[in-house]
Design a protein around this motif. Sequence first.
Motif, PDB file in Angstrom:
ATOM      1  N   ASP A  11     -15.556  25.495 -13.489  1.00 17.83           N
ATOM      2  CA  ASP A  11     -14.958  26.752 -13.887  1.00 17.83           C
ATOM      3  C   ASP A  11     -15.788  27.912 -13.364  1.00 17.83           C
ATOM      4  O   ASP A  11     -17.017  27.902 -13.458  1.00 17.83           O
ATOM      5  CB  ASP A  11     -14.879  26.830 -15.415  1.00 17.83           C
ATOM      6  N   ASP A  12     -15.102  28.908 -12.846  1.00 17.03           N
ATOM      7  CA  ASP A  12     -15.798  30.099 -12.371  1.00 17.03           C
ATOM      8  C   ASP A  12     -15.633  31.185 -13.425  1.00 17.03           C
ATOM      9  O   ASP A  12     -14.520  31.636 -13.700  1.00 17.03           O
ATOM     10  CB  ASP A  12     -15.203  30.540 -11.036  1.00 17.03           C
ATOM     11  N   HIS A  13     -16.743  31.593 -14.043  1.00 16.85           N
ATOM     12  CA  HIS A  13     -16.675  32.560 -15.135  1.00 16.85           C
ATOM     13  C   HIS A  13     -16.141  33.906 -14.665  1.00 16.85           C
ATOM     14  O   HIS A  13     -15.501  34.622 -15.437  1.00 16.85           O
ATOM     15  CB  HIS A  13     -18.058  32.726 -15.768  1.00 16.85           C
ATOM     16  N   ASP A 204      -2.266  31.096 -11.900  1.00 18.92           N
ATOM     17  CA  ASP A 204      -2.375  32.067 -10.822  1.00 18.92           C
ATOM     18  C   ASP A 204      -3.635  32.905 -11.003  1.00 18.92           C
ATOM     19  O   ASP A 204      -3.922  33.394 -12.096  1.00 18.92           O
ATOM     20  CB  ASP A 204      -1.139  32.972 -10.832  1.00 18.92           C
ATOM     21  N   GLY A 205      -4.406  33.055  -9.929  1.00 15.54           N
ATOM     22  CA  GLY A 205      -5.628  33.838  -9.989  1.00 15.54           C
ATOM     23  C   GLY A 205      -6.870  33.034 -10.307  1.00 15.54           C
ATOM     24  O   GLY A 205      -7.979  33.582 -10.256  1.00 15.54           O
ATOM     25  N   TRP A 206      -6.728  31.754 -10.635  1.00 15.04           N
ATOM     26  CA  TRP A 206      -7.913  30.925 -10.901  1.00 15.04           C
ATOM     27  C   TRP A 206      -8.728  30.793  -9.614  1.00 15.04           C
ATOM     28  O   TRP A 206      -8.177  30.758  -8.518  1.00 15.04           O
ATOM     29  CB  TRP A 206      -7.501  29.542 -11.370  1.00 15.04           C
ATOM     30  N   ARG A 207     -10.037  30.706  -9.787  1.00 14.02           N
ATOM     31  CA  ARG A 207     -10.931  30.500  -8.635  1.00 14.02           C
ATOM     32  C   ARG A 207     -11.770  29.259  -8.897  1.00 14.02           C
ATOM     33  O   ARG A 207     -12.452  29.167  -9.920  1.00 14.02           O
ATOM     34  CB  ARG A 207     -11.828  31.720  -8.413  1.00 14.02           C
ATOM     35  N   LEU A 208     -11.703  28.305  -7.996  1.00 11.94           N
ATOM     36  CA  LEU A 208     -12.471  27.077  -8.085  1.00 11.94           C
ATOM     37  C   LEU A 208     -13.696  27.204  -7.190  1.00 11.94           C
ATOM     38  O   LEU A 208     -13.595  27.654  -6.056  1.00 11.94           O
ATOM     39  CB  LEU A 208     -11.625  25.872  -7.659  1.00 11.94           C
ATOM     40  N   ARG A 209     -14.819  26.769  -7.690  1.00 16.46           N
ATOM     41  CA  ARG A 209     -16.083  26.948  -6.981  1.00 16.46           C
ATOM     42  C   ARG A 209     -16.544  25.645  -6.351  1.00 16.46           C
ATOM     43  O   ARG A 209     -16.706  24.639  -7.033  1.00 16.46           O
ATOM     44  CB  ARG A 209     -17.138  27.455  -7.966  1.00 16.46           C
ATOM     45  N   LEU A 210     -16.764  25.671  -5.055  1.00 15.80           N
ATOM     46  CA  LEU A 210     -17.369  24.565  -4.338  1.00 15.80           C
ATOM     47  C   LEU A 210     -18.820  24.957  -4.089  1.00 15.80           C
ATOM     48  O   LEU A 210     -19.120  25.772  -3.211  1.00 15.80           O
ATOM     49  CB  LEU A 210     -16.641  24.291  -3.025  1.00 15.80           C
ATOM     50  N   GLY A 217     -26.122  27.611   2.336  1.00 18.26           N
ATOM     51  CA  GLY A 217     -26.200  27.195   0.936  1.00 18.26           C
ATOM     52  C   GLY A 217     -25.368  28.028  -0.010  1.00 18.26           C
ATOM     53  O   GLY A 217     -25.501  27.899  -1.230  1.00 18.26           O
ATOM     54  N   ALA A 218     -24.509  28.898   0.520  1.00 21.59           N
ATOM     55  CA  ALA A 218     -23.651  29.718  -0.333  1.00 21.59           C
ATOM     56  C   ALA A 218     -22.504  28.876  -0.882  1.00 21.59           C
ATOM     57  O   ALA A 218     -22.306  27.713  -0.501  1.00 21.59           O
ATOM     58  CB  ALA A 218     -23.124  30.919   0.449  1.00 21.59           C
ATOM     59  N   ASP A 219     -21.750  29.482  -1.797  1.00 23.18           N
ATOM     60  CA  ASP A 219     -20.615  28.796  -2.407  1.00 23.18           C
ATOM     61  C   ASP A 219     -19.326  29.148  -1.668  1.00 23.18           C
ATOM     62  O   ASP A 219     -19.218  30.197  -1.037  1.00 23.18           O
ATOM     63  CB  ASP A 219     -20.479  29.191  -3.882  1.00 23.18           C
ATOM     64  N   HIS A 220     -18.368  28.255  -1.777  1.00 25.07           N
ATOM     65  CA  HIS A 220     -17.032  28.513  -1.228  1.00 25.07           C
ATOM     66  C   HIS A 220     -16.056  28.468  -2.404  1.00 25.07           C
ATOM     67  O   HIS A 220     -16.032  27.515  -3.172  1.00 25.07           O
ATOM     68  CB  HIS A 220     -16.649  27.466  -0.189  1.00 25.07           C
ATOM     69  N   PHE A 221     -15.252  29.527  -2.550  1.00 21.94           N
ATOM     70  CA  PHE A 221     -14.318  29.629  -3.662  1.00 21.94           C
ATOM     71  C   PHE A 221     -12.895  29.411  -3.167  1.00 21.94           C
ATOM     72  O   PHE A 221     -12.521  29.869  -2.082  1.00 21.94           O
ATOM     73  CB  PHE A 221     -14.420  31.007  -4.328  1.00 21.94           C
TER      74      PHE A 221
END
Length: 325
Positions: A11-13, A204-210, A217-221
């Motif tokens: 979950d992305d806060h 709609d609008g949810w963001r999943l974090r990889l 080393g950054a994240d991909h959303f």
Amino acid sequence: MSRSPTATVGDDHWAVLGLSPGADAAELKRGFRAQARRWHPDLNDNDPVAEERFKRVNEAYAVLSDPRRRQAWESGLDPVSLRGERADPFATGFPEFDDYLDALFGRQARPDDRRPSEPGPETDRPGSTQRPESAQRPPVAQPRQNPGVEVTYASPPPPPVQAASDLETLVELSPEQALEGTRLELELPGGLAVELWTPPLAGDGWRLRLAGVAPGGADHFLQLRVRRPDGLRIDGLRVLYDLELSPAEAALGCKVVVPTLEGRVQLTVPPCSSSGRLLRLRGLGLSQGERRGDQLVELRIVLPEQLSDSEVALYRRLEELSGDG
């Protein structure tokens, strides 16, 4: 088919609060107020989906407003162990919505609730005698000079390497895919291929974090888009729709036709409706087993880009009347 372990999804806060990463404290509070009002169980007839979303909103704000827990979460650690010592006032139930916001934002600290300040140096205490400068500050240790020995000092450490910026990909889902969860196969920049499942009851609008899969080393959303051409947006079992009204329609009330999953229906807008008001169409959301969601229609008052002279005169007269009251 089993889910691939090549990427982890959490979950992305920021997404739970409807904010972009790095929002400041004022935006964080505004986002939290809006989402708490939207999902508070008292405002949603104790809908279990709303209750679950409300808990996630509460947890998201608790993590992002606490610097230590936020740092742990952004580092991919579990921030639960860093919770403050103060007990959660809503652990045993949900209070009235106004009481909830008062408890989080409105309560002023009383004088006897403030922590005593740390005692300063003796020179700051009443009645103390100021010590000379040599007594207040201990002397800096100097290296012992030996004949024939050259004293050198270590050079300062290099600046930290900055990670690359986070990346984001828009993923469109059908209402059915969002409801049950679906498998995604994506090729990210740099040639990395990932396979993952979206969580059920996504919206709609949810963001999943990889976490950590982007360069540096950054994240991909992954931002989920669950919308229909008629303007309906899906969020779990709920269907959301934004209804634009003129100021006159909102003030006097009106009857409008709005789309639903089962066709167009007539909706009565009560008089004196403010922008942001939610009107509920019961049972017109998605269904899963015996559970069925509602459709929420959010009112948005829209003004024209330009007003005519007569409209300006009417608004000025309304302003005068409101001042007389």
